[in-house]
Design an enzyme around this catalytic site. Structure first.
Site, PDB file in Angstrom:
ATOM      1  N   ASP A 141     -42.027 -48.063-107.602  1.00  0.00           N
ATOM      2  CA  ASP A 141     -40.964 -48.982-108.026  1.00  0.00           C
ATOM      3  C   ASP A 141     -41.521 -50.200-108.760  1.00  0.00           C
ATOM      4  O   ASP A 141     -41.054 -50.558-109.851  1.00  0.00           O
ATOM      5  CB  ASP A 141     -40.150 -49.443-106.816  1.00  0.00           C
ATOM      6  CG  ASP A 141     -39.388 -48.301-106.156  1.00  0.00           C
ATOM      7  OD1 ASP A 141     -38.979 -47.382-106.872  1.00  0.00           O
ATOM      8  OD2 ASP A 141     -39.226 -48.336-104.918  1.00  0.00           O
ATOM      9  N   ARG A 146     -41.990 -57.941 -94.075  1.00  0.00           N
ATOM     10  CA  ARG A 146     -41.246 -58.480 -95.217  1.00  0.00           C
ATOM     11  C   ARG A 146     -41.063 -60.003 -95.162  1.00  0.00           C
ATOM     12  O   ARG A 146     -41.223 -60.680 -96.182  1.00  0.00           O
ATOM     13  CB  ARG A 146     -39.888 -57.787 -95.331  1.00  0.00           C
ATOM     14  CG  ARG A 146     -39.989 -56.299 -95.616  1.00  0.00           C
ATOM     15  CD  ARG A 146     -40.804 -56.022 -96.863  1.00  0.00           C
ATOM     16  NE  ARG A 146     -40.888 -54.606 -97.169  1.00  0.00           N
ATOM     17  CZ  ARG A 146     -42.028 -53.939 -97.289  1.00  0.00           C
ATOM     18  NH1 ARG A 146     -43.184 -54.565 -97.104  1.00  0.00           N
ATOM     19  NH2 ARG A 146     -42.033 -52.673 -97.618  1.00  0.00           N
ATOM     20  N   SER A 186     -41.670 -41.793-100.147  1.00  0.00           N
ATOM     21  CA  SER A 186     -41.606 -43.252-100.124  1.00  0.00           C
ATOM     22  C   SER A 186     -42.375 -43.717 -98.895  1.00  0.00           C
ATOM     23  O   SER A 186     -42.020 -43.368 -97.763  1.00  0.00           O
ATOM     24  CB  SER A 186     -40.145 -43.714-100.046  1.00  0.00           C
ATOM     25  OG  SER A 186     -40.079 -45.124 -99.943  1.00  0.00           O
ATOM     26  N   ASP A 229     -34.923 -53.292 -96.721  1.00  0.00           N
ATOM     27  CA  ASP A 229     -35.887 -54.275 -97.210  1.00  0.00           C
ATOM     28  C   ASP A 229     -35.253 -55.310 -98.133  1.00  0.00           C
ATOM     29  O   ASP A 229     -35.680 -56.463 -98.179  1.00  0.00           O
ATOM     30  CB  ASP A 229     -37.052 -53.586 -97.918  1.00  0.00           C
ATOM     31  CG  ASP A 229     -38.079 -53.051 -96.942  1.00  0.00           C
ATOM     32  OD1 ASP A 229     -38.048 -53.454 -95.768  1.00  0.00           O
ATOM     33  OD2 ASP A 229     -38.922 -52.237 -97.352  1.00  0.00           O
TER      34      ASP A 229
END
Length: 417
Positions: free
Chosen positions: A20, A99, A180, A128
């Site tokens: 990404d 995160r 992923s 996320d």
């Protein structure tokens, strides 16, 4: 709503070097003509950071920051969550608490660089995006946030790979291995491809990176003793270790013995169910040891109340609410409970199993003399009769009143079975 109409002069991009974010740098320059500053947080993902600066600069970034966050991540996010005993539906929150620390540093760099926008590559279906953006709101409420996955034309991983190939962007994956993944010192997650269907058994022999499957683990058990001081692990097998080294050692031991695998269909914050396979070898050992030590060092009321709090704590972390007054207050409560959680826990690791072997503490509340089945002078068993009479008094009164009600009116209390 963030779209291609946004005006961006300088963007700070949360950059992992994965699919990404690899395509985002040239895509941002093509669509916004803005300067792109890439920022990567080192939370112990190891070789994934190799060659990242060269790649970022070659694909159009003006610079790359690599922030060393591993020690802070372990001490200020992982261990406080572990001390709380918090998880989310069994998941040990590996991506969740990584995160907030990264997002906070994104804000710091964006402000220092005079950026007007923070960009992330999270999908509009995932958790996320919430975790990043809640942290950004907490520290830079005025900052623009751009999340291209919510509107861009590259709306599948195949299209992203097509774009990368057309723009000569090097990738570490291909279409067949395009899971992923998220990796840090605590865990590795796997999602996508064949794992999207819960009917498919994970191909452990192909996907595992932090350890082996239980079937491939040694036929001989491994023993490990972990020492805790006020809930914090400080030594393995008598050797004092700082937190990062200690977690790495537990990862080695757990991985070699097939520990810490979780195949979970979880309830995402955004409302859908999603299947993920998680590797958390050292974390699973740490949680198990800590829980065992609390068995003998916490009184019943504190332990039971803390278990209730743990579920809410896990939800807060999973939902990206780390920087909230409630999470901070909960951590203060947890720290108070940990003042006696000191001692040694010995575990046997064997083919994916964590088996308690022994637990000792100078603050142990367990009394062998009190609990023994042998003759003792510490406990008068006759006292239990009076206790049962008082404890059972509500039931006795209800039964007596029921009998009297039937006799006088013919009515009955609702049956309890």
């Amino acid at each position: 709503m963030a779209t291609k109409d946004m005006k961006i002069k300088k963007a700070v991009l949360a950059y992992s070097g994965g699919l990404d974010t690899s395509v985002l740098i040239p895509w941002l320059k093509e669509n916004y003509g803005c300067e792109v500053i890439a920022v990567s947080g080192d939370v112990g993902q190891g070789t994934e950071l190799d060659g990242l600066e060269e790649k970022a600069l070659k694909t159009g970034a003006s610079k790359l920051y690599v922030m060393d966050l591993t020690k802070e991540f372990v001490d200020d996010y992982i261990i406080p969550t572990m001390k709380a005993g918090a998880d989310y539906e069994g998941y040990l929150l590996g991506t969740s608490f990584a995160r907030p620390i990264i997002a906070r540093r994104l804000v710091e760099i964006a402000k220092a660089e005079g950026a007007d926008t923070i960009v992330h590559g999270c999908t509009g279906k995932g958790n996320d995006q919430v975790r990043f953006e809640l942290a950004i709101k907490a520290f830079a409420p005025e900052m623009q946030v751009l999340a291209p996955w919510r509107f861009w034309e590259l709306d599948s991983r195949d299209k992203e790979i097509d774009y990368a190939e057309a723009h000569n962007i090097p990738l570490k994956i291909n279409r067949e291995t395009n899971y992923s993944k998220d990796k840090n010192i605590w865990h590795l997650s796997h999602e996508g491809l064949d794992l999207e269907d819960p009917a498919n058994e994970p191909k452990y022999d192909e996907i595992l990176e932090m350890g082996v499957s239980p079937e491939a683990a040694p036929d001989k058990p491994t023993y490990v003793t972990i020492h805790f001081e006020q809930g914090v692990p400080t030594a393995i097998d008598g050797e004092e270790m700082e937190s990062v080294a200690l977690l790495k050692k537990l990862n080695e031991l757990g991985g070699a013995n097939g520990i810490g695998l979780l195949d979970l269909v979880e309830n995402r914050l955004v409302g859908m169910k999603s299947r993920g396979v998680y590797e958390t070898p050292g974390g699973a050992i740490m949680y198990a040891a800590h829980k065992k030590l609390e068995e003998i060092t916490l009184d019943k009321e504190t332990a039971h109340y803390k278990a209730q709090l743990a579920m809410k704590f896990g939800e807060l972390v999973y939902n990206g609410q780390w920087y909230t007054p409630l999470r901070k207050a909960m951590s203060a409560f947890v720290d108070e409970t940990q003042k006696t959680v000191t001692g040694d826990v010995k575990l046997k690791l064997y083919k994916g199993n964590i088996i308690p072997a022994s637990v000792t503490s100078p603050y142990s509340l367990h009394s062998e003399a009190m609990a023994t089945f042998d003759a003792d002078d510490a406990y008068n068993q006759a006292d239990s009769e009076g206790f049962i009479n008082l404890f059972g008094l509500p039931l006795k009164v209800r039964a007596l009143n029921d009998a009297n009600l039937k006799k006088t009116t013919g009515r009955e209390f609702p049956t309890v079975e």
